[in-house]
Write an enzyme that holds these catalytic residues in place. Structure first.
Site, short mmCIF file in Angstrom:
data_model
loop_
_atom_site.label_atom_id
_atom_site.label_comp_id
_atom_site.label_asym_id
_atom_site.label_seq_id
_atom_site.Cartn_x
_atom_site.Cartn_y
_atom_site.Cartn_z
CD GLU A 1 36.89 37.45 34.65
OE1 GLU A 1 36.21 36.69 33.94
OE2 GLU A 1 38.05 37.20 34.98
CG ASN B 1 39.44 40.95 40.14
OD1 ASN B 1 40.40 41.70 40.13
ND2 ASN B 1 39.51 39.68 39.76
CG HIS C 1 45.21 38.00 33.09
ND1 HIS C 1 46.04 37.15 33.78
CD2 HIS C 1 44.01 37.97 33.73
CE1 HIS C 1 45.38 36.62 34.81
NE2 HIS C 1 44.15 37.11 34.80
CD GLU D 1 42.55 37.37 38.16
OE1 GLU D 1 42.65 36.82 37.05
OE2 GLU D 1 41.47 37.46 38.77
O1 9MR Z 1 43.92 30.43 36.56
C1 9MR Z 1 42.60 29.90 36.61
C2 9MR Z 1 42.54 28.59 35.88
O2 9MR Z 1 43.29 27.60 36.57
C3 9MR Z 1 41.10 28.15 35.73
O3 9MR Z 1 41.04 27.00 34.91
C4 9MR Z 1 40.27 29.27 35.12
C5 9MR Z 1 38.84 28.85 35.03
O4 9MR Z 1 38.05 29.79 34.46
O5 9MR Z 1 40.38 30.42 35.94
C6 9MR Z 1 41.67 30.90 35.98
O6 9MR Z 1 41.72 32.09 36.73
C7 9MR Z 1 40.98 33.19 36.19
C8 9MR Z 1 40.49 34.01 37.35
O7 9MR Z 1 39.75 33.22 38.23
C9 9MR Z 1 39.65 35.20 36.88
N1 9MR Z 1 40.36 35.99 35.91
C10 9MR Z 1 40.94 35.28 34.81
C11 9MR Z 1 41.83 34.12 35.31
C12 9MR Z 1 42.52 33.44 34.17
O8 9MR Z 1 41.60 32.82 33.33
#
Ligand code: 9MR
Length: 450
Positions: free
Chosen positions: A160, A202, A238, A265
């Site tokens: 990101e 990613n 997403h 994801e």
């Molecule tokens: O699903 C993850 C969640 O449990 C965490 O709290 C969050 C913290 O930022 O991250 C979520 O996963 C993310 C992923 O690492 C990167 N892309 C977006 C995902 C959803 O927020």
């Protein structure tokens, strides 16, 4: 498996696929088809995975679904910077080790997520800047990738880093402020620490051709041209209540740069369109030979980070949803075995060239058309460039080409390297391909090194 056997299998798969595509997904898949997500994907040389976390491993209802359906795992949070290096240079491998052990015991692949990201940094890193942060970040990449060396299928090296909106540029962050080259420095450090892992960039909101995905595309093209070791691009996907019409075209343009593409994801807001969107995404991946796998971001709706949106393939009781049936049908209907990643060129050490090369073809034929994947292998002196001549059967024509430039479309067609895949070390191989109308049977490629 012999190549002949592979072709027979592909022909069977394609015929079955055509049948499924014409029917409603409520019908049972063909008898030969995979009956789980991971099994169906594996039959096509791909993986189907989920995000998970070891704190769920004691939940037997959850684990029944996870172990039955998936052949790839991503640690949803446990391999991030805040989890793995809570204090500077003090590492905590517990959650990651547990996930890797579970995956290895069951023959599942692991996607490593994520080495560097502006979010979920430990407090000590958030407070750093400049060269101190840069060296802490590169040290983090080196230590973490080394710890799991040989155990990770693909790493999200950088997550990101591009901005939303129309700029197509980088997101502001403490990492970005250390200098624009922080991303390539991270990829080079990851490559040195775990040369066998595929190294991915990613991101999200990259689900169609837009300013953000184009900014990333330009970075990947530049990396490939300059030999920065990048192997794959992750599309988080997403999704809400729609999917862009150019979803597949966007993946394909990245694949045409010679990198793998992966859906990393996937989750889709519950609504009347949910199953259709899952179907569209799966179909797009299966149509692209370099799309090597799909990961959903959680097992059951109640496990999702998107509370209340029920965006996954299983309900809270672990029952399969209509979206599950749609995905499984598409996995059973879709594409062939994806080829190996094309290694990036190494512009600093041009090989001598001249001692030849060889080429072989793998054909996926259906009624009225075909896809040919070609593998070019350098001879003892390596190549500076190469040309592969292919004589098409009468009535056949080339309709599109990737990772090579074609002269003409019928008769004897010559395919020449593009900028990033011409230079091959002795014995090194690269792949390109083309799609055609008519029959592609009996083609014998011949390779000339330049
Ligand atoms: O699903 C993850 C969640 O449990 C965490 O709290 C969050 C913290 O930022 O991250 C979520 O996963 C993310 C992923 O690492 C990167 N892309 C977006 C995902 C959803 O927020």
């Amino acid at each position: 498996m012999s190549r002949k056997r592979t072709l027979q299998l592909m022909a069977t798969i394609t015929a079955a696929g055509a049948l499924v595509a014409g029917m409603t997904v409520a019908l049972a898949p063909p008898a030969s088809a995979g009956t789980t997500l991971g099994g169906a994907a594996a039959e096509k040389g791909r993986y189907f995975g989920t995000a998970t976390d070891p704190h769920m491993f004691s939940n037997s209802a959850y684990m029944t679904v996870l172990n039955r359906e998936f052949n790839q795992l991503t640690n949803e949070n446990g391999m991030k910077w805040d989890a793995t290096e809570p204090q500077r240079n003090q590492f905590n491998w517990a959650r990651g080790d547990q996930l890797v052990a579970h995956a290895q015991a069951r023959g599942m692949r692991v996607r490593g997520h994520a080495l560097l990201w502006h979010a979920q940094q430990p407090g000590w890193a958030q407070n750093l800047s400049g060269s101190d942060l840069r060296s802490a970040a590169i040290n983090h990449v080196t230590q973490v990738a080394s710890h799991w060396r040989g155990k990770i299928y693909a790493w999200d090296v950088v997550n990101e880093a591009f901005a939303d909106g129309g700029s197509g540029g980088r997101r502001d962050s403490n990492l970005q402020r250390t200098g624009n080259d922080w991303i390539e420095a991270a990829f080079r450090a990851a490559d040195a620490a775990d040369p066998g892992a595929k190294l991915c960039y990613n991101d999200y909101n990259t689900d169609g051709i837009n300013a953000k995905s184009t900014g990333i595309y330009n970075m990947v093209r530049d990396f490939r041209a300059r030999g920065v070791p990048i192997d794959c691009v992750g599309f988080q996907s997403h999704l809400g209540t729609s999917v862009p019409g150019d979803y597949q075209a966007n993946l394909q343009r990245f694949a045409d740069l010679g990198v793998e593409v992966q859906i990393t994801e996937l989750d889709v807001q519950q609504g009347s369109n949910q199953a259709n969107i899952f179907r569209t995404v799966t179909r797009a991946c299966m149509a692209i030979s370099r799309c090597t796998g799909i990961t959903v971001w959680g097992v059951r709706d109640c496990d999702s980070w998107r509370t209340g949106q029920n965006p996954l393939l299983f309900d809270c009781n672990g029952n399969k949803k209509p979206a599950y049936d749609a995905v499984l049908a598409e996995l059973n209907a879709g594409g062939g075995t994806p080829p190996a990643t094309t290694p990036p060129g190494n512009p600093t050490t041009p090989p001598a060239g001249g001692a030849g090369c060889t080429a072989s073809v793998t054909l996926n034929q259906w009624t009225g058309g075909f896809v040919a994947n070609l593998r070019v292998t350098a001879g003892s002196a390596g190549t500076r460039g190469w040309t592969v001549a292919v004589t098409l059967p009468g009535g056949a024509s080339v309709t599109s080409t990737w990772s090579a430039t074609a002269s003409g479309s019928t008769g004897t067609v010559r395919f020449s390297n593009v900028s990033y895949n011409g230079q091959l070390a002795p014995g090194q191989a690269t792949e390109f391909g083309f799609q055609g109308n008519g029959s592609g049977s009996g083609m014998t490629p011949s390779c000339t090194a330049t």
